[in-house]
Design a protein around this motif. Structure first.
Motif, PDB file in Angstrom:
ATOM      1  N   HIS A   1       0.853  -1.197   0.000  1.00  0.00           N
ATOM      2  CA  HIS A   1       0.000   0.000   0.000  1.00  0.00           C
ATOM      3  C   HIS A   1       0.882   1.238   0.000  1.00  0.00           C
ATOM      4  O   HIS A   1       1.802   1.355   0.805  1.00  0.00           O
ATOM      5  CB  HIS A   1      -0.907   0.033   1.229  1.00  0.00           C
ATOM      6  CG  HIS A   1      -1.712   1.284   1.296  1.00  0.00           C
ATOM      7  ND1 HIS A   1      -2.794   1.510   0.469  1.00  0.00           N
ATOM      8  CD2 HIS A   1      -1.562   2.396   2.041  1.00  0.00           C
ATOM      9  CE1 HIS A   1      -3.291   2.713   0.719  1.00  0.00           C
ATOM     10  NE2 HIS A   1      -2.559   3.277   1.680  1.00  0.00           N
ATOM     11  N   GLY A   2       0.602   2.166  -0.895  1.00  0.00           N
ATOM     12  CA  GLY A   2       1.307   3.439  -0.940  1.00  0.00           C
ATOM     13  C   GLY A   2       0.480   4.523  -0.273  1.00  0.00           C
ATOM     14  O   GLY A   2      -0.607   4.860  -0.750  1.00  0.00           O
ATOM     15  N   ASP A   3       0.973   5.038   0.842  1.00  0.00           N
ATOM     16  CA  ASP A   3       0.287   6.115   1.561  1.00  0.00           C
ATOM     17  C   ASP A   3       0.752   7.443   0.972  1.00  0.00           C
ATOM     18  O   ASP A   3       1.818   7.935   1.300  1.00  0.00           O
ATOM     19  CB  ASP A   3       0.603   6.039   3.051  1.00  0.00           C
ATOM     20  CG  ASP A   3      -0.090   7.122   3.860  1.00  0.00           C
ATOM     21  OD1 ASP A   3      -0.717   8.024   3.257  1.00  0.00           O
ATOM     22  OD2 ASP A   3       0.001   7.081   5.095  1.00  0.00           O
ATOM     23  N   GLY A   4      -0.066   7.979   0.087  1.00  0.00           N
ATOM     24  CA  GLY A   4       0.286   9.222  -0.592  1.00  0.00           C
ATOM     25  C   GLY A   4      -0.518  10.406  -0.111  1.00  0.00           C
ATOM     26  O   GLY A   4      -0.792  11.322  -0.893  1.00  0.00           O
ATOM     27  N   ALA A   5      -0.888  10.418   1.169  1.00  0.00           N
ATOM     28  CA  ALA A   5      -1.719  11.484   1.719  1.00  0.00           C
ATOM     29  C   ALA A   5      -1.189  12.869   1.348  1.00  0.00           C
ATOM     30  O   ALA A   5      -1.941  13.755   0.979  1.00  0.00           O
ATOM     31  CB  ALA A   5      -1.823  11.348   3.236  1.00  0.00           C
ATOM     32  N   CYS A   6       0.122  13.028   1.432  1.00  0.00           N
ATOM     33  CA  CYS A   6       0.711  14.348   1.182  1.00  0.00           C
ATOM     34  C   CYS A   6       1.457  14.460  -0.136  1.00  0.00           C
ATOM     35  O   CYS A   6       1.861  15.551  -0.505  1.00  0.00           O
ATOM     36  CB  CYS A   6       1.680  14.706   2.309  1.00  0.00           C
ATOM     37  SG  CYS A   6       0.864  14.986   3.872  1.00  0.00           S
TER      38      CYS A   6
END
Length: 167
Positions: free
Chosen positions: A105-110
């Motif tokens: 999973h890639g957490d690209g929130a920012c």
């Protein structure tokens, strides 16, 4: 919250979740809590000097955990972390995850939306290999309320996970 959740610390076969020891986001801890896996299921992978996850260490940890009989479940990669903006080597992480059959999973929130810019696209090489990606629409898209978006590579997996049939 408990340290072990529903998982018995005396048994093998525990589900494990991995993130960088420096730039992992608190939301990963919240996911572990919501799934009641217990905080001990969260494995912190050493970071390199640039604060990105050390892929060789991740590979070693997963190999050791599997040999012990545990079940590596998911790796959370930071794609533009909150504190220092680190974009982890998603392609290299995908290699490790594919080798071990672990969800990436890639957490690209920012930072995920920077993958669409010609100037920064190269930083996200291999992003298409992630099983899922997320970003916060309220950070870059001007949505006035908290709004998260999750993208899944294989639509059928999402449909099966969130559908219900009452025969």
């Amino acid at each position: 919250t408990t340290q072990y959740g529903l998982q018995d610390p005396a048994r093998t076969g525990r589900f494990l979740v991995y993130m960088a020891d420096h730039e992992g986001h608190v939301s990963v801890t919240r996911v572990v809590d919501m799934l009641n896996l217990g905080r001990k299921s969260l494995r912190l992978v050493p970071s390199l000097p640039d604060f990105s996850m050390d892929c060789a260490q991740l590979d070693r940890m997963i190999t050791e955990d599997k040999a012990r009989g545990d079940l590596p479940l998911c790796v959370f990669a930071q794609l533009g972390s909150v504190n220092v903006g680190v974009i982890e080597p998603i392609g290299e992480l995908a290699d490790v995850c594919e080798k071990h059959r672990v969800w990436l999973h890639g957490d690209g929130a920012c930072g995920l939306l920077a993958a669409g810019l010609p100037e920064t696209r190269h930083l996200f090489k291999g992003i298409e290999r992630a099983d899922s990606l997320s970003f916060d629409a309220h950070k870059w898209l001007g949505v006035p309320n908290d709004c998260g978006v999750v993208l899944v590579r294989e639509r059928e997996r999402l449909r099966r996970a969130f559908s219900i049939s009452a025969p």
